[in-house]
Design an enzyme around this catalytic site. Structure first.
Site, PDB file in Angstrom:
ATOM      1  NE  ARG A 149      -3.092  -2.256   2.572  1.00  0.00           N
ATOM      2  CZ  ARG A 149      -3.688  -2.743   3.611  1.00  0.00           C
ATOM      3  NH1 ARG A 149      -4.159  -1.945   4.529  1.00  0.00           N
ATOM      4  NH2 ARG A 149      -3.838  -4.031   3.763  1.00  0.00           N
ATOM      5  CB  SER A 192       4.060  -6.150   8.370  1.00  0.00           C
ATOM      6  OG  SER A 192       3.447  -4.920   8.194  1.00  0.00           O
ATOM      7  CG  ASP A 248       1.539  -5.205  10.505  1.00  0.00           C
ATOM      8  OD1 ASP A 248       2.265  -5.504  11.479  1.00  0.00           O
ATOM      9  OD2 ASP A 248       1.001  -6.061   9.775  1.00  0.00           O
TER      10      ASP A 248
END
Ligand code: BGC
Length: 499
Positions: free
Chosen positions: A108, A176, A229
């Site tokens: 993202r 992450s 994350d």
């Protein structure tokens, strides 16, 4: 004549007997094969058993392991990593900030505009891109060049051309994977999880790799925050609700972080923060305890994985694995009997049954379980499955998902126990200072398993109430944040900006 009649009658009787014996034989055979698959199911159900008693043992084990991980480096399978996030964004941040999030199925890119008022993230623009499969096992440079190019395209599209010329911007990078941080903006990759495996990255400074790739693309952007994350989710959760003390991700992978008092982080004695706390990235995917209900399918899945003996909790819980556990059980049933036809080769393909497909089968409400039949046919190549067998498949999904969701509930309560927020006053001998009375406690949650899979969510909430009791459970709120892992990184980039 009479003899002929008798002869015919005898022959008819013999044929009838043979046919009847055949029918009875087939019935017996049929019953035998159902008995065998039902036995497979029963064994699975027994091995996945998560009574409240067992869950409480998992809660205790989680809290104990947290202490051990904070006490010494390598003291537990829980890494309990420092994040250097000791101040959470408070709403005073301003300006346009970027974030990149690499970690699961999608990558993202996003930007946010802040105007110094907690309630208003002015704008938030996000683009999700699937990660090209080959990059997951390629080189660090290939991966980071892809990331930097995606950001450049995103900026071009958004007409933020000043980033390409003047006015430097800050960027938060949500990475992450287990990373040993040395500051809020630097950290070294410890190991890959979730199917990524890029050898030349392990042991390298992640921020440096990204910064170099951004420079190669001529982007005037500085990486000011490197976070997990869970930490991004905590930051956004706390930004929106100040009672948020922990965050959990239940998606492709799983993990949790929470706010810890700095004096409890014994392995870094003398660690000083102005706030007196720091967010700790637990890396709970690697949690292990003999109290976890483990099946032969988990053992085989672990053995076949690229990281055996690693991420044991994650392999029982997260979206990367649940579908494959179900596939393994169906495969076992098809070895024991022909209720799923004569054996499909696709059934032997690892990870062919994804967790979203498994969730669709589990939540199929049609009377003839049409979706189950369709997925078994289209994905696993199993044709013509009788209704009775489709029902068995739903029960397998139910068992595997229920265990996963209830273990997450126990994990969350382990954290609250460690924090003295579970109504019992902390773990024996390490009584927390906080009152036994429950305080309003918010846990921010993200990840498709929780947000898109209703049955999973229901099982989790039900287990929380069963373990805590109804009165205490009212004080624990699981609150979904949206894109928190990314937005939280942009917020932290903003609050750590030197501009
Ligand atoms: C990683 C964690 C991450 C979690 C959720 C795990 O596999 O090790 O760092 O937070 O997945 O994305």
């Amino acid at each position: 004549m009479g003899r002929v009649v008798v002869g015919v009658a005898v022959s008819v009787a013999v044929v009838a007997c043979i046919v009847a014996a055949g029918v009875v034989g087939r019935r017996v055979q049929n019953r035998g094969k159902w008995r065998r698959v039902v036995r497979v199911l029963k064994e699975l159900e027994e091995d996945c058993e998560t009574s409240v008693g067992r869950l409480k043992q998992v809660v205790d084990a989680m809290a104990v392991e947290m202490h051990a991980g904070l006490a010494s480096e390598g003291g537990s399978k829980l890494k309990m990593l420092l994040t250097f996030v000791d101040n959470l964004p408070d709403g005073k941040e301003i300006g346009t900030h970027y974030a990149l999030h690499l970690g699961g199925t999608n990558f993202r890119v996003l930007s946010i505009q802040l105007e110094g008022n907690r309630s208003s993230i002015l704008e938030h623009d996000v683009e999700r891109l699937p990660i090209p499969q080959h990059l997951m096992t390629s080189t660090g440079n290939d991966l980071f060049d892809f990331i930097a190019s995606s950001l450049k395209e995103f900026i071009d599209k958004g007409n933020n051309s000043e980033v390409l010329r003047g006015g430097r911007r800050d960027l938060g990078f949500t990475f992450s994977f287990p990373t040993k941080q040395t500051s809020i903006s630097s950290g070294v990759l410890i190991k890959w999880t979730k199917g990524f495996s890029i050898e030349d990255m392990v042991g390298r400074d992640v921020t440096e790799c990204l910064q170099q790739a951004l420079n190669r693309k001529g982007l005037n952007i500085r990486v000011t925050a490197l976070i997990n994350d869970t930490v991004g989710t905590l930051a956004l959760g706390h930004y929106q609700d100040a009672d948020t003390v922990a965050a959990v991700i239940i998606g492709t992978g799983t993990n949790a972080c929470y706010l810890e008092r700095t004096d409890a982080i014994i392995k870094c004695q003398g660690l000083h923060t102005t706030s007196g706390f720091m967010a700790i990235n637990m890396e709970w995917g690697n949690f292990w305890s003999s109290h976890l209900p483990r099946t032969s399918y988990d053992i085989d899945l672990d053995f076949d994985s690229p990281n055996p003996n690693d991420q044991g909790f994650e392999k029982m819980i997260s979206g990367m694995y649940l579908g494959d556990i179900v596939r393994r059980v169906i495969l076992q049933m098809s070895r024991e009997s022909d209720i799923f036809g004569s054996g499909s080769s696709r059934l032997s393909m690892a990870f062919v049954l994804t967790t979203p497909l498994m969730a669709e089968m589990h939540e199929d409400e049609s009377p003839d379980l049409r979706e189950v039949a369709r997925i078994l046919r289209d994905t696993l190549g199993i044709l013509e499955v009788p209704l009775k067998a489709r029902k068995l498949v739903v029960r397998i999904c139910n068992t595997v998902t229920r265990r996963a969701a209830r273990l997450v509930a126990a994990g969350i309560l382990g954290i609250l126990k460690k924090m003295g927020r579970d109504g019992t006053g902390g773990i024996a001998g390490v009584r927390s200072r906080s009152a036994v009375n429950m305080k309003r406690t918010v846990v921010a949650v993200e990840g498709g398993l929780y947000t898109n899979y209703t049955m999973f969510r229901e099982f989790l909430l039900e287990a929380l109430t069963e373990i805590l009791g109804e009165d205490n459970a009212k004080h624990v709120i699981l609150r979904v944040t949206e894109d928190g892992s990314g937005i939280g990184a942009a917020l932290l980039a903003a609050s750590h900006s030197s501009n």
